[in-house]
Design an enzyme around this catalytic site. Structure first.
Site, PDB file in Angstrom:
ATOM      1  N   ASP A  46       4.071   3.531 -51.615  1.00 50.16           N
ATOM      2  CA  ASP A  46       4.110   2.231 -52.297  1.00 50.16           C
ATOM      3  C   ASP A  46       5.344   1.450 -51.855  1.00 50.16           C
ATOM      4  OD1 ASP A  46       3.054   0.612 -54.837  1.00 50.16           O
ATOM      5  OD2 ASP A  46       5.248   0.560 -54.832  1.00 50.16           O
ATOM      6  N   TYR A  51      10.956  -5.456 -50.736  1.00 51.21           N
ATOM      7  CA  TYR A  51      11.830  -4.281 -50.614  1.00 51.21           C
ATOM      8  C   TYR A  51      12.560  -4.263 -49.257  1.00 51.21           C
ATOM      9  CZ  TYR A  51       9.003  -2.367 -54.515  1.00 51.21           C
ATOM     10  OH  TYR A  51       8.329  -2.174 -55.702  1.00 51.21           O
ATOM     11  N   LYS A  76       2.848  -5.419 -51.413  1.00 51.36           N
ATOM     12  CA  LYS A  76       2.711  -6.476 -52.434  1.00 51.36           C
ATOM     13  C   LYS A  76       3.181  -7.809 -51.888  1.00 51.36           C
ATOM     14  CE  LYS A  76       4.255  -2.813 -55.560  1.00 51.36           C
ATOM     15  NZ  LYS A  76       5.352  -2.105 -54.884  1.00 51.36           N
ATOM     16  N   HIS A 109       2.759  -9.169 -56.763  1.00 55.13           N
ATOM     17  CA  HIS A 109       3.903  -8.410 -57.279  1.00 55.13           C
ATOM     18  C   HIS A 109       4.255  -8.780 -58.729  1.00 55.13           C
ATOM     19  CE1 HIS A 109       7.604  -6.127 -55.584  1.00 55.13           C
ATOM     20  NE2 HIS A 109       7.467  -5.870 -56.863  1.00 55.13           N
TER      21      HIS A 109
HETATM   22  P1  NDP Z   1      11.761   6.065 -60.557  1.00 55.29           P
HETATM   23  O1  NDP Z   1      11.393   6.120 -61.991  1.00 55.29           O
HETATM   24  O2  NDP Z   1      10.835   6.600 -59.541  1.00 55.29           O
HETATM   25  O3  NDP Z   1      13.195   6.769 -60.418  1.00 55.29           O
HETATM   26  C1  NDP Z   1      13.883   6.813 -59.199  1.00 55.29           C
HETATM   27  C2  NDP Z   1      15.286   7.309 -59.484  1.00 55.29           C
HETATM   28  O4  NDP Z   1      15.224   8.611 -60.068  1.00 55.29           O
HETATM   29  C3  NDP Z   1      16.174   7.433 -58.265  1.00 55.29           C
HETATM   30  O5  NDP Z   1      17.474   7.076 -58.660  1.00 55.29           O
HETATM   31  C4  NDP Z   1      16.093   8.912 -57.922  1.00 55.29           C
HETATM   32  O6  NDP Z   1      17.305   9.340 -57.313  1.00 55.29           O
HETATM   33  C5  NDP Z   1      15.921   9.549 -59.278  1.00 55.29           C
HETATM   34  N1  NDP Z   1      15.066  10.752 -59.225  1.00 55.29           N
HETATM   35  C6  NDP Z   1      13.875  10.896 -58.590  1.00 55.29           C
HETATM   36  N2  NDP Z   1      13.373  12.115 -58.778  1.00 55.29           N
HETATM   37  C7  NDP Z   1      14.254  12.777 -59.557  1.00 55.29           C
HETATM   38  C8  NDP Z   1      14.279  14.087 -60.071  1.00 55.29           C
HETATM   39  N3  NDP Z   1      13.288  14.953 -59.819  1.00 55.29           N
HETATM   40  N4  NDP Z   1      15.348  14.454 -60.834  1.00 55.29           N
HETATM   41  C9  NDP Z   1      16.344  13.577 -61.081  1.00 55.29           C
HETATM   42  N5  NDP Z   1      16.369  12.322 -60.618  1.00 55.29           N
HETATM   43  C10 NDP Z   1      15.337  11.916 -59.851  1.00 55.29           C
HETATM   44  O7  NDP Z   1      12.165   4.543 -60.254  1.00 55.29           O
HETATM   45  P2  NDP Z   1      11.683   3.369 -59.299  1.00 55.29           P
HETATM   46  O8  NDP Z   1      12.163   2.121 -59.929  1.00 55.29           O
HETATM   47  O9  NDP Z   1      12.050   3.613 -57.888  1.00 55.29           O
HETATM   48  O10 NDP Z   1      10.082   3.371 -59.432  1.00 55.29           O
HETATM   49  C11 NDP Z   1       9.224   4.081 -58.553  1.00 55.29           C
HETATM   50  C12 NDP Z   1       8.476   3.129 -57.637  1.00 55.29           C
HETATM   51  O11 NDP Z   1       7.747   2.163 -58.390  1.00 55.29           O
HETATM   52  C13 NDP Z   1       9.387   2.249 -56.775  1.00 55.29           C
HETATM   53  O12 NDP Z   1      10.008   2.969 -55.733  1.00 55.29           O
HETATM   54  C14 NDP Z   1       8.423   1.186 -56.339  1.00 55.29           C
HETATM   55  O13 NDP Z   1       7.584   1.680 -55.314  1.00 55.29           O
HETATM   56  C15 NDP Z   1       7.653   0.957 -57.630  1.00 55.29           C
HETATM   57  N6  NDP Z   1       8.227  -0.162 -58.426  1.00 55.29           N
HETATM   58  C16 NDP Z   1       7.461  -1.284 -58.583  1.00 55.29           C
HETATM   59  C17 NDP Z   1       7.915  -2.362 -59.304  1.00 55.29           C
HETATM   60  C18 NDP Z   1       7.048  -3.553 -59.463  1.00 55.29           C
HETATM   61  O14 NDP Z   1       7.525  -4.583 -59.943  1.00 55.29           O
HETATM   62  N7  NDP Z   1       5.789  -3.488 -59.093  1.00 55.29           N
HETATM   63  C19 NDP Z   1       9.256  -2.380 -59.909  1.00 55.29           C
HETATM   64  C20 NDP Z   1       9.990  -1.142 -59.722  1.00 55.29           C
HETATM   65  C21 NDP Z   1       9.458  -0.078 -59.021  1.00 55.29           C
HETATM   66  P3  NDP Z   1      17.478   9.623 -55.719  1.00 55.29           P
HETATM   67  O15 NDP Z   1      16.647   8.638 -54.970  1.00 55.29           O
HETATM   68  O16 NDP Z   1      18.952   9.410 -55.541  1.00 55.29           O
HETATM   69  O17 NDP Z   1      17.057  11.056 -55.503  1.00 55.29           O
END
Ligand code: NDP
Length: 277
Positions: A46, A51, A76, A109
């Site tokens: 995704d 981004y 998106k 988006h």
């Molecule tokens: P997430 O809820 O996926 O959390 C990501 C964060 O959690 C990062 O800081 C990561 O750290 C940490 N993390 C991941 N796995 C673990 C774990 N197993 N244990 C502890 N910490 C963990 O947040 P996102 O906001 O990135 O959402 C996911 C996806 O949703 C986005 O990447 C995007 O593709 C989509 N999205 C869409 C939006 C929209 O408006 N349509 C808005 C926001 C997101 P690290 O990377 O340092 O390991």
């Protein structure tokens, strides 16, 4: 697709229920992160034009040698590109960066309701669908009123609404609307962006009971609700941990306890108010 269950969208297309998100992955780390995800077994990625990392996703996909029909790629259209013609041009730009012939799922988006462009944008997505350039189309951050408006005015039900959803923002009302309309719920920030949610004591207790991490419990909760999830991580151990969520099951008591955690706690903007271009 690597043993990950699929959900069937309202136009018959199968979508993996677990994918990999790349929001806030810097362009220069994207190839490594997506490669790690593909090696782990993820087949759904995704991304979004805003981004700034579609090109890195494209390189990683190409480098993997995995045929596109085994992958599921979502991107998106950004707010500034809304409107019929601008959306079609933005789509071409995304496709080129991703090095693909077609996109599996193309989303609006944000509705940016004050800008009054999302209906025309939805018409453009339907044109792309009709031309076979995307396999499915959907929206993101749409509230009930925005969903009903595109359905009424264009006559096509979005296959997916990708919304902020995690145990602190459970979105029961919008999920019920999706079920009524035949729209699949996809959860963004499914782990609450890795913040306080993962330290929640109730989730920690449930995790200890199952011998799993809190992140795995949260992802399992989403999967059992029927949500599509797209956790993001740049850390290979977490990328693997987030993929290893099919070997256990939450019971009814766990689900009931997690239901009590809802506090309408949004991390992102309110979609009714967010009109940035
Ligand atoms: P997430 O809820 O996926 O959390 C990501 C964060 O959690 C990062 O800081 C990561 O750290 C940490 N993390 C991941 N796995 C673990 C774990 N197993 N244990 C502890 N910490 C963990 O947040 P996102 O906001 O990135 O959402 C996911 C996806 O949703 C986005 O990447 C995007 O593709 C989509 N999205 C869409 C939006 C929209 O408006 N349509 C808005 C926001 C997101 P690290 O990377 O340092 O390991």
């Amino acid at each position: 697709m690597s043993g990950v269950p699929t959900v069937t969208l309202n136009n018959g297309v199968a979508m993996p229920q677990l994918g990999f998100g790349v929001f806030q992955v810097p362009e220069d780390e994207t190839v490594a992160a997506v490669t790690s995800a593909l090696e782990t077994g993820y087949r759904s990625i995704d991304t979004a034009a805003i981004y700034g990392n579609e090109a890195g996703v494209g390189i990683a996909l190409e480098k993997s040698g995995i045929p596109h029909d085994e992958l599921f790629v979502t991107t998106k259209v950004w707010n500034a590109d809304q409107g019929y013609d601008k959306t079609l041009a933005a789509f071409d730009a995304s496709l080129e960066k991703l090095r693909l012939e077609r996109i599996d799922l193309y989303l609006i988006h944000w509705p940016t309701p004050a800008r009054e462009l999302y209906v025309d944008t939805w018409k453009a997505l339907n044109k792309l669908l009709g031309d076979g350039r995307v396999r499915a189309i959907g929206v993101s951050n749409f509230q009930e009123s925005h969903l009903r408006r595109v359905i009424d005015e264009v006559g096509v039900v979005p296959s997916v609404n990708q919304i902020e959803l995690h145990p602190l923002l459970q979105q029961e009302k919008l999920r019920a609307v999706h079920a009524e309309l035949g729209v699949r719920t996809e959860a963004w920030s499914p782990l609450g962006q890795g913040g306080d949610l993962l330290k929640n004591p109730v989730l920690a207790e449930i995790a200890a009971k199952h011998g799993r991490s809190t992140a795995q419990v949260v992802l399992r909760w989403h999967l059992q609700l029927g949500n599509v999830v797209i956790p993001k991580s740049v850390t290979p151990e977490r990328i693997a941990e987030n993929f290893d969520v099919f070997g256990f099951e939450l019971d009814a008591a766990d689900i009931e306890r997690i239901a009590t955690l809802n506090q309408n706690g949004r991390i992102g903007p309110d979609p009714d108010e967010f009109n940035a271009a």
